[in-house]
Write a protein that holds these residues in place. Sequence first.
Motif, short mmCIF file in Angstrom:
data_model
loop_
_atom_site.label_atom_id
_atom_site.label_comp_id
_atom_site.label_asym_id
_atom_site.label_seq_id
_atom_site.Cartn_x
_atom_site.Cartn_y
_atom_site.Cartn_z
N ILE A 158 0.84 -1.20 0.00
CA ILE A 158 0.00 0.00 0.00
C ILE A 158 0.88 1.25 0.00
O ILE A 158 2.04 1.20 0.39
N LYS A 159 0.30 2.37 -0.44
CA LYS A 159 1.02 3.65 -0.39
C LYS A 159 1.14 4.09 1.07
O LYS A 159 0.18 3.92 1.84
N PRO A 160 2.28 4.70 1.46
CA PRO A 160 2.48 5.06 2.87
C PRO A 160 1.35 5.92 3.45
O PRO A 160 0.93 5.72 4.57
N HIS A 161 0.86 6.90 2.66
CA HIS A 161 -0.22 7.76 3.16
C HIS A 161 -1.44 7.69 2.23
O HIS A 161 -2.13 8.68 2.01
N GLY A 162 -1.67 6.48 1.73
CA GLY A 162 -2.78 6.26 0.80
C GLY A 162 -4.11 6.03 1.52
O GLY A 162 -4.24 6.24 2.73
N ARG A 163 -5.09 5.57 0.74
CA ARG A 163 -6.47 5.38 1.22
C ARG A 163 -6.53 4.49 2.47
O ARG A 163 -7.24 4.79 3.43
N GLU A 164 -5.78 3.38 2.45
CA GLU A 164 -5.84 2.42 3.56
C GLU A 164 -5.32 3.05 4.86
O GLU A 164 -5.91 2.88 5.93
N LYS A 166 -5.16 6.33 5.53
CA LYS A 166 -6.09 7.39 5.94
C LYS A 166 -7.28 6.81 6.71
O LYS A 166 -7.66 7.31 7.76
N HIS A 167 -7.85 5.73 6.16
CA HIS A 167 -9.00 5.10 6.80
C HIS A 167 -8.62 4.57 8.19
O HIS A 167 -9.35 4.75 9.17
N THR A 168 -7.46 3.95 8.29
CA THR A 168 -6.99 3.40 9.56
C THR A 168 -6.74 4.52 10.58
O THR A 168 -7.14 4.42 11.74
N PHE A 169 -6.10 5.60 10.13
CA PHE A 169 -5.80 6.75 11.00
C PHE A 169 -7.10 7.36 11.52
O PHE A 169 -7.25 7.63 12.73
N GLN A 170 -8.07 7.55 10.63
CA GLN A 170 -9.37 8.11 11.04
C GLN A 170 -10.01 7.22 12.11
O GLN A 170 -10.49 7.71 13.14
N HIS A 171 -10.02 5.93 11.84
CA HIS A 171 -10.65 4.97 12.74
C HIS A 171 -9.97 4.96 14.12
O HIS A 171 -10.64 4.93 15.16
N LEU A 172 -8.63 4.99 14.13
CA LEU A 172 -7.89 4.95 15.40
C LEU A 172 -8.02 6.26 16.18
O LEU A 172 -8.01 6.28 17.41
N MET A 173 -8.13 7.37 15.46
CA MET A 173 -8.14 8.69 16.10
C MET A 173 -9.50 9.04 16.69
O MET A 173 -9.59 9.80 17.67
N LEU A 174 -10.56 8.51 16.11
CA LEU A 174 -11.93 8.90 16.49
C LEU A 174 -12.20 8.84 17.99
O LEU A 174 -12.74 9.80 18.56
N PRO A 175 -11.82 7.77 18.70
CA PRO A 175 -12.12 7.71 20.15
C PRO A 175 -11.43 8.81 20.97
O PRO A 175 -11.84 9.09 22.09
N PHE A 176 -10.38 9.43 20.41
CA PHE A 176 -9.65 10.47 21.15
C PHE A 176 -10.21 11.87 20.92
O PHE A 176 -9.86 12.80 21.63
N LEU A 177 -11.07 12.00 19.90
CA LEU A 177 -11.57 13.34 19.54
C LEU A 177 -12.74 13.74 20.44
O LEU A 177 -13.90 13.76 20.02
N ASN A 178 -12.40 14.04 21.68
CA ASN A 178 -13.42 14.48 22.63
C ASN A 178 -12.78 15.44 23.63
O ASN A 178 -11.56 15.48 23.77
N PRO A 179 -13.62 16.22 24.34
CA PRO A 179 -13.09 17.27 25.23
C PRO A 179 -12.35 16.75 26.46
O PRO A 179 -11.71 17.53 27.16
N PRO A 212 -7.15 13.11 6.35
CA PRO A 212 -5.85 13.41 6.97
C PRO A 212 -4.70 13.40 5.97
O PRO A 212 -4.68 12.58 5.06
N LYS A 213 -3.79 14.34 6.15
CA LYS A 213 -2.64 14.47 5.26
C LYS A 213 -1.44 13.72 5.86
O LYS A 213 -1.46 13.31 7.02
N ALA A 214 -0.39 13.59 5.05
CA ALA A 214 0.82 12.90 5.48
C ALA A 214 1.44 13.58 6.70
O ALA A 214 2.08 12.94 7.51
N SER A 215 1.23 14.90 6.83
CA SER A 215 1.72 15.62 8.00
C SER A 215 0.68 16.64 8.44
O SER A 215 0.14 17.36 7.60
N SER A 216 0.43 16.70 9.75
CA SER A 216 -0.52 17.71 10.25
C SER A 216 0.04 19.11 10.05
O SER A 216 -0.69 20.09 10.09
N ASP A 217 1.36 19.22 9.80
CA ASP A 217 1.97 20.54 9.57
C ASP A 217 1.47 21.20 8.30
O ASP A 217 1.55 22.41 8.16
#
Length: 198
Positions: free
Chosen positions: A83-89, A91-104, A122-127
Amino acid sequence: MYKTLQNYIPIQAVHQVIDLLNHDNLTVKIKSERKTRHGDYKRLPNGKHQITVNSNLNNYRFLITLIHEIAHFEAYKTYGKNIKPHGREWKHTFQHLMLPFLNPEVFPIQLLPLLAKHFKNPKASSDTDTQLALALKQFDEPNDKTFIFELPLGSTFKLYNGRVFKKVGKRTKRFECIELSSGKLYLFNPNAEVELVN
């Protein structure tokens, strides 16, 4: 690991992160600052996997970087090595893993809308997400760095490697800067951190 992590990420995120890191084949190393990256992931020759994260990141950037790198590991495990390092797979994994942390309880309330927007794609770098990078910078230790977009045209600045540039123009999203020693034109992201030269 619990004791170490609580020094680097918001305390409310520690247990969830430990669950994500609970793999025999995965190690996390905390490194001193590297100018070119916040963290990285690699598969080692012995088949094990290693994540590194810079120690100088604030708690929120450290957490985002750590989950970014865990997403590389999980995407590799799920989809294989082609797979591409910052490809679709990824991005999907990052979104899924990050979701539980997105709270106050984990992130300050003012960061949540910016994080929600960032994690739509999500991009390859949040910068490269200027608004999010600026918002995260507010939680950094004070330093003598400034963002390129804050400098007036004609300002001279230097990078961490000592190269000196002059800010000369603006394109749609980036700034044109001339390297003084070579006369070459370079394009910089608005939120590149630089040191003003008086």
